[in-house]
Design a protein around this motif. Structure first.
Motif, PDB file in Angstrom:
ATOM      1  N   LEU A 299      11.353  -2.223   5.253  1.00  0.00           N
ATOM      2  CA  LEU A 299      11.011  -2.987   5.477  1.00  0.00           C
ATOM      3  C   LEU A 299       9.493  -3.890   4.779  1.00  0.00           C
ATOM      4  CD1 LEU A 299       9.400  -0.038   7.595  1.00  0.00           C
ATOM      5  CD2 LEU A 299      11.087  -2.107   8.699  1.00  0.00           C
ATOM      6  N   ALA A 300       9.400  -3.779   2.859  1.00  0.00           N
ATOM      7  CA  ALA A 300       8.864  -3.730   2.842  1.00  0.00           C
ATOM      8  C   ALA A 300       9.744  -6.170   2.322  1.00  0.00           C
ATOM      9  CB  ALA A 300       8.761  -3.648   1.142  1.00  0.00           C
ATOM     10  N   LYS A 301      11.226  -5.454   1.854  1.00  0.00           N
ATOM     11  CA  LYS A 301      12.151  -6.377   1.720  1.00  0.00           C
ATOM     12  C   LYS A 301      12.091  -7.976   2.599  1.00  0.00           C
ATOM     13  CE  LYS A 301      15.241  -8.585  -0.653  1.00  0.00           C
ATOM     14  NZ  LYS A 301      15.010  -9.365  -1.723  1.00  0.00           N
ATOM     15  N   LEU A 302      12.172  -7.084   4.082  1.00  0.00           N
ATOM     16  CA  LEU A 302      12.248  -7.516   5.949  1.00  0.00           C
ATOM     17  C   LEU A 302      10.614  -8.560   5.476  1.00  0.00           C
ATOM     18  CD1 LEU A 302      13.910  -5.368   7.689  1.00  0.00           C
ATOM     19  CD2 LEU A 302      14.874  -7.126   7.764  1.00  0.00           C
ATOM     20  N   SER A 303       9.600  -8.131   5.226  1.00  0.00           N
ATOM     21  CA  SER A 303       8.144  -8.717   5.447  1.00  0.00           C
ATOM     22  C   SER A 303       8.090  -9.793   4.225  1.00  0.00           C
ATOM     23  CB  SER A 303       7.452  -7.459   5.020  1.00  0.00           C
ATOM     24  OG  SER A 303       6.207  -8.527   4.854  1.00  0.00           O
ATOM     25  N   HIS A 304       8.533  -9.402   3.253  1.00  0.00           N
ATOM     26  CA  HIS A 304       8.505 -10.385   2.129  1.00  0.00           C
ATOM     27  C   HIS A 304       9.855 -11.794   2.448  1.00  0.00           C
ATOM     28  CE1 HIS A 304       8.474 -12.134  -1.985  1.00  0.00           C
ATOM     29  NE2 HIS A 304       9.800 -12.337  -2.030  1.00  0.00           N
ATOM     30  N   MET A 305      10.609 -11.354   2.982  1.00  0.00           N
ATOM     31  CA  MET A 305      11.569 -12.263   3.145  1.00  0.00           C
ATOM     32  C   MET A 305      11.056 -13.249   4.539  1.00  0.00           C
ATOM     33  SD  MET A 305      15.491 -10.375   3.248  1.00  0.00           S
ATOM     34  CE  MET A 305      16.200 -11.858   3.499  1.00  0.00           C
TER      35      MET A 305
END
Length: 228
Positions: A130-136
């Motif tokens: 989810l952190a990766k998705l938010s960053h993207m």
């Protein structure tokens, strides 16, 4: 630049909404679109190119062109799901993409991590994704659209579960990551109800919709939720 989560039981139109959004994203901005391409990660095998073509006809878009503007990946497990996300960064760097769909976010995690003994590890891995998705979403200026499953929770209070005692999978980790959360539930007959449960700029409200011939009246639902 944020994450929207749509959750509900089977046959409430989650995958249909995902594919409809994938077509709408390609429309001109004056028609409610984003004039961009779509990245679609499928964890349950529900994506259908023929459905994309049917939805495209409704919006006056060439079906073959619509399919070509969707980059598709079938995630086989949670690790593969993360690998697909990492691989998309190069595509997003072109600036052509405006939507990332994950249908559904928790399906692989529920299979890979079973029981309470693996719950902590599951939530940790989920939090990283989810952190990766938010960053993207923020770095590449794309909208992230997640679908999610539900589970029965008879002992839950009405504050955290829907009227039928179901709650979204993923716990607080997913709840905090999603900027906007929409519950889909079955209504009377063929009616479905979409309820905006959490949003940083919109109050709670509901809208009724019907899936006819496999198509969802997506724009009216969104308009009703956001404008009342």
């Amino acid at each position: 630049m944020s994450i929207t989560e749509v959750f509900g039981e089977f046959r409430t139109g989650k995958s249909q909404l995902s594919m409809t959004a994938s077509v709408i994203c390609q429309l001109p901005k004056d028609q409610g679109g984003a004039e961009g391409k779509v990245a679609y990660i499928d964890t349950e095998g529900t994506f259908r190119p023929e459905r994309i073509k049917q939805i495209s006809e409704r919006f006056g878009v060439d079906g073959d062109a619509a399919c070509e503007n969707i980059i598709y990946g079938r995630a086989l497990n949670s690790e593969h799901q993360m690998e697909l996300l990492n691989g998309l960064c190069q595509n997003f760097a072109t600036g052509e993409y405006r939507l990332l769909v994950v249908d559904s976010i928790m399906a692989c995690f529920r299979v890979d991590f079973c029981g309470r003994g693996e719950l902590s590890e599951r939530q940790q891995k989920l939090g990283q994704m989810l952190a990766k998705l938010s960053h993207m979403a923020e770095e590449f200026n794309v909208a992230v659209f997640l679908t999610n499953q539900v589970q029965s929770d008879p002992g839950a209070s009405a504050l955290f579960a829907s009227a039928d005692g179901r709650k979204p999978v993923g716990g607080h980790v997913l709840a905090h990551a999603s900027a906007t959360r929409i519950l889909l539930r079955k209504g009377r007959g063929e009616e479905r109800v979409a309820k905006l449960q959490d949003s940083p700029d919109c109050p709670e409200r509901e809208a009724t919709y019907i899936i006819s011939n496999g198509l969802v009246s997506f724009l009216p639902v969104v308009d009703a939720l956001l404008t009342g």
